[in-house]
Motif scaffolding. Structure first.
Motif, PDB file in Angstrom:
ATOM      1  N   SER A 102      -5.095  -1.772   0.610  1.00 11.77           N
ATOM      2  CA  SER A 102      -5.428  -1.237   1.927  1.00 11.77           C
ATOM      3  C   SER A 102      -6.820  -1.719   2.334  1.00 11.77           C
ATOM      4  N   ASP A 103      -7.144  -1.538   3.603  1.00 11.77           N
ATOM      5  CA  ASP A 103      -8.479  -1.916   4.073  1.00 11.77           C
ATOM      6  C   ASP A 103      -9.550  -1.133   3.325  1.00 11.77           C
TER       7      ASP A 103
ATOM      8  N   GLU B  18       0.812  -1.221   0.000  1.00 19.44           N
ATOM      9  CA  GLU B  18       0.000   0.000   0.000  1.00 19.44           C
ATOM     10  C   GLU B  18       0.843   1.268   0.000  1.00 19.44           C
TER      11      GLU B  18
END
Length: 562
Positions: A365-366, A117
């Protein structure tokens, strides 16, 4: 030979027990024109049988396929192909099937690049010396596991073991001795790397990128894999034996189809088999949708496993191994069965950035993971697909292929209960990929001409493969042991049913070379029953491949994402 010049399969009328006259070629019907079915047809033809393949789709190859949007070709299956080199048994199988005739092979110096990320990247070079130097530069503190992995990779470059020619029960004493001689010097290495899970090995790394990246050498994380397949395939790529064949997935299938028809075989497309005809516990033919019946001395099913057992045979024939595969393991989920795949193809007006890697797995990423519909591993694979082969894009244009593992059930439920929501979900995937590519390659968004999304239910609809699982059973799981027993002990048969055999990914293993080998294996077994001498030789075709040989390509959906 052109498509219009293919030999015609002569109809001798229905076969009945005892109806074949001496010297007359035995008939074999094959269900499914995937790689396993085409391979069976080729080897049976070479061995003197008269064969006919019935295929529900309009194309050969099953999941080894492609389709078109506008002037773009979206190649679906192959990321690398074991056996594209020379002087090994995997290559021999493909050359017997004509799969590589007249084709160039694209080989890459790295298997994959993984980017996290933050933008940090690691590239998995196939050259162990280059890989070691690169990894040590990234993380000097991880010298010990880095050197251990690269040392094993060097050892694997000295191994030439591709057991795809003869099933063990039919191997001669000389073949068994040769296999033993090939395995013994490397037995300790093979055993150790086969029992060391990749996830356990990754715990040795201090660097968080290396710890997360190593499982994605094969683009997605295969979760249950030990070290062995990573080392084996990287070593194969180092020796130029795991490249990408010109023409791609459908090109491979078309070449094997051409080999099959040149040998005198016939493929009937849009011919859906509804059931296998059985008399006195012997398979005697098939019945197609519409009621047409065809009879043969032997029937081979090379289509979806559950379809074969439950629908075509009506659940009347099984075995402990079959029950374990399709009643026990198939319901256990991700431990033994590959998930479905979402593919987002992007057609671009313009050339790709020459500095961009041919393949990159981005660790999401989340926030990105929450926005990508149904993503299972918080990762997205981006491949510059038009670099793999000519003909995938018009001159001056490019194709990008983005994929991720996804949950089949959620896609299936939406398509079944709410078609509008299903299409909205496809649009979400397309919008995410468009924005993601623009973020990593600024300006690319303005060049996008077409986006096409194939969900796991798309795969199931067009190929019949259960759950959209294009690879089927995961290797290095209990399913592997069951399949080995099915091949070696049951000899690819069902107890209590004569004149019938099983081939293809569900019964031979889930890679293309294993599917092709299943056709070779099953033909060697059925030759014993039919009184034929098994024969095989390289096709030797030299006509250069051209994209026109893909033929007319279908469009999978009439409705499109934007």
């Amino acid at each position: 030979m052109t498509r219009d010049d293919r030999p015609v399969w002569e109809d001798r009328g229905p076969w009945r027990p005892g109806g074949r006259t001496p010297g007359e070629a035995p008939r074999v019907i094959v269900i499914g024109a995937g790689i396993g079915g085409l391979s069976t047809g080729c080897y049976a033809q070479m061995s003197g049988a008269e064969t006919r393949i019935f295929e529900r789709h309009v194309l050969p190859g099953g999941c080894c396929t492609a389709w078109a949007r506008q002037d773009y070709v979206f190649d679906y299956c192959i990321e690398w192909l074991t056996g594209t080199g020379r002087n090994n048994d995997a290559s021999r199988v493909w050359r017997e099937l004509g799969a590589l005739d007249g084709k160039t092979i694209a080989n890459f110096e790295m298997f994959n690049t993984v980017t996290d990320e933050t933008g940090r990247s690691v590239t998995f070079y196939n050259d162990p010396d280059r890989l070691e130097a690169h990894l040590l530069e990234l993380s000097p503190g991880d010298a010990r596991p880095i050197r251990a992995f690269c040392r094993d990779l060097r050892r694997f470059t000295r191994i030439n073991l591709y057991p795809f020619l003869t099933p063990p029960p039919l191997q001669s004493a000389g073949e068994k001795l040769a296999a033993l001689r090939a395995v013994l010097p490397s037995f300790a290495l093979l055993w150790r790397t086969a029992v060391t899970r990749m996830e356990s090995f990754c715990e040795r790394f201090e660097d968080p990128l290396l710890r997360r990246a190593f499982p994605f050498i094969f683009f997605q994380d295969h979760e249950v894999f030990p070290l062995l397949p990573y080392l084996f395939n990287m070593a194969s790529a180092y020796h130029l034996n795991a490249g990408f064949p010109q023409g791609g997935s459908l090109g491979l299938a078309r070449s094997v189809e051409e080999r099959y028809t040149a040998l005198g075989g016939r493929v009937d497309y849009r011919a859906r088999v509804e059931r296998i005809l059985v008399e006195n516990d012997r398979a005697v033919g098939v019945e197609l949708r519409g009621g047409e019946r065809h009879f043969a001395d032997h029937v081979v099913s090379a289509c979806d496993g559950v379809t074969t057992i439950e629908r075509l045979l009506g659940g009347r024939y099984s075995s402990p191994k079959i029950d374990k595969l399709f009643k026990e393991m198939m319901t256990t989920g991700p431990d033994v069965l590959y998930p479905g795949v979402v593919s987002v193809f992007v057609g671009l007006d313009g050339e790709l950035d020459p500095a961009a890697r041919h393949s990159t797995t981005y660790l999401l990423s989340d926030e990105d993971s929450a926005a990508l519909p149904g993503v299972l591993q918080k990762s997205l694979v981006v491949q510059m697909r038009s670099r793999y082969s000519d003909g995938f894009a018009p001159p001056g244009k490019s194709v990008v292929h983005c994929t991720y593992f996804s949950d089949y059930e959620s896609w299936k439920k939406l398509r079944t209960t709410d078609r509008k929501a299903y299409w909205a979900r496809k649009q979400e995937a397309a919008d995410f990929v468009r924005a993601f590519l623009e973020r990593h390659h600024p300006g690319i968004g303005a060049s996008i001409e077409v986006v096409d999304v194939a969900s796991p239910t798309t795969t199931e609809r067009y190929t019949g493969v259960r759950g959209g699982s294009i690879l089927g059973w995961k290797s290095f799981t209990p399913a592997d042991d069951v399949i080995t027993g099915l091949i070696n002990k049951d000899r690819m048969r069902l107890p209590g049913l004569d004149g019938f055999s099983l081939a293809g990914q569900w019964f031979g293993g889930g890679s293309l070379i294993r599917a092709a080998a299943s056709g070779r294996f099953v033909t060697q077994y059925l030759c014993r029953e039919l009184g034929l001498d098994f024969r095989a030789w390289e096709s030797g075709g030299t006509v250069p491949w051209h994209p026109d040989r893909l033929g007319r390509l279908p469009q999978l959906e009439s409705r499109r994402v934007r």
